[in-house]
Write a protein that holds these residues in place. Structure first.
Motif, PDB file in Angstrom:
ATOM      1  N   SER A 113       0.941  -1.300   0.055  1.00 12.64           N
ATOM      2  CA  SER A 113       0.154  -0.053   0.040  1.00 12.64           C
ATOM      3  C   SER A 113       0.955   1.404   0.046  1.00 12.64           C
ATOM      4  N   ASN A 114       2.052   1.328  -0.421  1.00 15.21           N
ATOM      5  CA  ASN A 114       2.794   2.450  -0.654  1.00 15.21           C
ATOM      6  C   ASN A 114       2.875   3.204  -1.781  1.00 15.21           C
ATOM      7  N   PHE A 115       2.111   2.332  -2.842  1.00 12.56           N
ATOM      8  CA  PHE A 115       1.773   2.838  -4.191  1.00 12.56           C
ATOM      9  C   PHE A 115       0.560   3.292  -4.459  1.00 12.56           C
ATOM     10  N   THR A 116       0.225   4.668  -4.249  1.00 11.62           N
ATOM     11  CA  THR A 116      -0.894   5.058  -4.342  1.00 11.62           C
ATOM     12  C   THR A 116      -0.993   6.312  -5.484  1.00 11.62           C
ATOM     13  N   SER A 117      -2.319   6.703  -5.634  1.00 15.57           N
ATOM     14  CA  SER A 117      -2.566   7.718  -6.412  1.00 15.57           C
ATOM     15  C   SER A 117      -1.639   9.046  -6.364  1.00 15.57           C
ATOM     16  N   TYR A 118      -1.524   9.271  -5.099  1.00 15.77           N
ATOM     17  CA  TYR A 118      -0.530  10.579  -4.405  1.00 15.77           C
ATOM     18  C   TYR A 118       0.838  10.269  -4.814  1.00 15.77           C
ATOM     19  N   THR A 119       1.248   8.959  -4.602  1.00 18.00           N
ATOM     20  CA  THR A 119       2.661   8.459  -4.910  1.00 18.00           C
ATOM     21  C   THR A 119       2.952   8.635  -6.448  1.00 18.00           C
ATOM     22  N   LEU A 175       7.792 -11.031 -14.941  1.00 20.32           N
ATOM     23  CA  LEU A 175       7.259  -9.715 -14.366  1.00 20.32           C
ATOM     24  C   LEU A 175       6.949 -10.080 -12.795  1.00 20.32           C
ATOM     25  N   GLU A 176       7.441  -8.982 -12.067  1.00 19.98           N
ATOM     26  CA  GLU A 176       6.998  -9.128 -10.716  1.00 19.98           C
ATOM     27  C   GLU A 176       6.355  -7.867 -10.317  1.00 19.98           C
ATOM     28  N   LEU A 177       5.087  -7.971  -9.917  1.00 19.86           N
ATOM     29  CA  LEU A 177       4.283  -6.977  -9.406  1.00 19.86           C
ATOM     30  C   LEU A 177       4.356  -6.430  -7.991  1.00 19.86           C
ATOM     31  N   LEU A 178       5.113  -5.411  -7.768  1.00 18.72           N
ATOM     32  CA  LEU A 178       5.504  -4.757  -6.572  1.00 18.72           C
ATOM     33  C   LEU A 178       4.319  -4.372  -5.823  1.00 18.72           C
ATOM     34  N   ASP A 179       3.439  -3.667  -6.400  1.00 17.14           N
ATOM     35  CA  ASP A 179       2.362  -2.748  -5.692  1.00 17.14           C
ATOM     36  C   ASP A 179       1.377  -2.160  -6.853  1.00 17.14           C
ATOM     37  N   TYR A 180       0.370  -1.797  -6.233  1.00 12.22           N
ATOM     38  CA  TYR A 180      -0.768  -1.500  -7.348  1.00 12.22           C
ATOM     39  C   TYR A 180      -1.659  -0.540  -6.532  1.00 12.22           C
ATOM     40  N   PHE A 181      -2.462   0.318  -7.035  1.00 13.68           N
ATOM     41  CA  PHE A 181      -3.665   1.011  -6.522  1.00 13.68           C
ATOM     42  C   PHE A 181      -4.670   1.043  -7.210  1.00 13.68           C
ATOM     43  N   ASP A 182      -6.045   1.026  -6.712  1.00 17.33           N
ATOM     44  CA  ASP A 182      -7.160   1.119  -7.143  1.00 17.33           C
ATOM     45  C   ASP A 182      -8.212   2.305  -6.403  1.00 17.33           C
ATOM     46  N   ILE A 216      -6.460   3.263 -11.954  1.00  8.51           N
ATOM     47  CA  ILE A 216      -5.623   2.090 -11.407  1.00  8.51           C
ATOM     48  C   ILE A 216      -4.171   2.425 -11.666  1.00  8.51           C
ATOM     49  N   GLY A 217      -3.311   1.897 -10.912  1.00  9.86           N
ATOM     50  CA  GLY A 217      -1.962   1.746 -11.309  1.00  9.86           C
ATOM     51  C   GLY A 217      -1.165   0.484 -10.889  1.00  9.86           C
ATOM     52  N   CYS A 218      -0.139   0.320 -11.684  1.00 13.16           N
ATOM     53  CA  CYS A 218       0.720  -1.007 -11.483  1.00 13.16           C
ATOM     54  C   CYS A 218       2.147  -0.464 -11.324  1.00 13.16           C
ATOM     55  N   LEU A 219       2.855  -1.148 -10.365  1.00  9.31           N
ATOM     56  CA  LEU A 219       4.434  -0.866 -10.375  1.00  9.31           C
ATOM     57  C   LEU A 219       4.966  -2.184 -10.268  1.00  9.31           C
ATOM     58  N   PHE A 220       5.590  -2.509 -11.395  1.00 11.53           N
ATOM     59  CA  PHE A 220       6.101  -3.883 -11.599  1.00 11.53           C
ATOM     60  C   PHE A 220       7.633  -3.803 -12.196  1.00 11.53           C
TER      61      PHE A 220
END
Length: 221
Positions: A18-24, A125-132, A137-141
């Motif tokens: 939950s470190n990756f957010t729309s704010y991040t 691919l390794e999905l590290l985090d995501y937000f909704d 939506i966003g993915c960090l991988f």
């Protein structure tokens, strides 16, 4: 018309930090052109991070790249690497929201000239985090810089045209991209190992055979 086939492999993320957010994402977008290479379109503001499409990348170390893909709604955003700006024999990575609300980071390849579907034996691919959040939506991988000998993975030490498709998800598969017939592509080949520019110029002149079949990708898996 060449017959285009695809394979898709799905990585479901478990235990997000939950470190990756729309704010991040907004803070990271401010680093476009310096710490990150980026392409954005359909944004609420020129410097904003609420966009119809965002693709970001940076080399984390000698062996690994980090990628961010983001879009609005129950949709997908993808980033493709191509040698000729045409869909066929390309690598595509996507962030998408499934019908049950899960967020996935997926990998696709469409080896032109083959028939039937193909499935890779290795998913890197390794999905590290995501937000909704708030309709976005966003993915960090991550993805290896090189994956020698593995079908569907390009050597990212070489330059490629970038493809920027996004669109709706139908039956948990990426569907025909929107809002235009042909997605934007970079105007030139890009070395993502060294080029962290803010890609501001893209074109949409990919010929008609392109992406109807390639981005429907609804083959039997």
């Amino acid at each position: 018309m060449r017959r285009i086939v695809a394979f898709a492999l799905f990585l479901q993320y478990v235990g997000a930090t939950s470190n990756f957010t729309s704010y991040t994402l907004g803070r990271l977008v401010s680093q476009c052109g310096t710490n990150w290479g980026c392409f954005k379109q359909g944004c609420d503001s020129p410097s904003g991070s609420r966009c119809s499409y965002i693709a970001m990348y940076r080399q984390k170390n000698t062996k690994t790249f980090e990628f961010i893909l983001s879009t609005k709604g129950n949709a997908y955003a993808a980033l493709g690497f191509s040698t000729d700006r045409l869909m066929g024999d390309d690598e595509v990575m996507a962030c998408m929201k499934l019908a049950d609300g899960r967020i996935t980071a997926d990998h696709y390849a469409n080896p032109g000239g083959h028939t039937g579907s193909m499935r890779s034996g290795t998913f890197l691919l390794e999905l590290l985090d995501y937000f909704d959040e708030n309709g976005q939506i966003g993915c960090l991988f991550t993805r290896p810089v090189q994956a020698m000998g593995i079908t569907g993975y390009y050597d990212l030490t070489r330059p490629y045209y970038q493809l920027y498709p996004f669109g709706p998800v139908q039956n948990d598969r990426i569907a025909f991209h929107a809002p235009v017939r042909h997605p934007s592509t970079s105007a030139k080949e890009i070395f993502i190992t060294t080029d962290r520019q803010m890609v501001s110029k893209a074109v949409r002149d990919v010929p008609a055979m392109v992406l109807t079949a390639a981005f429907l990708m609804a083959v039997a898996l």
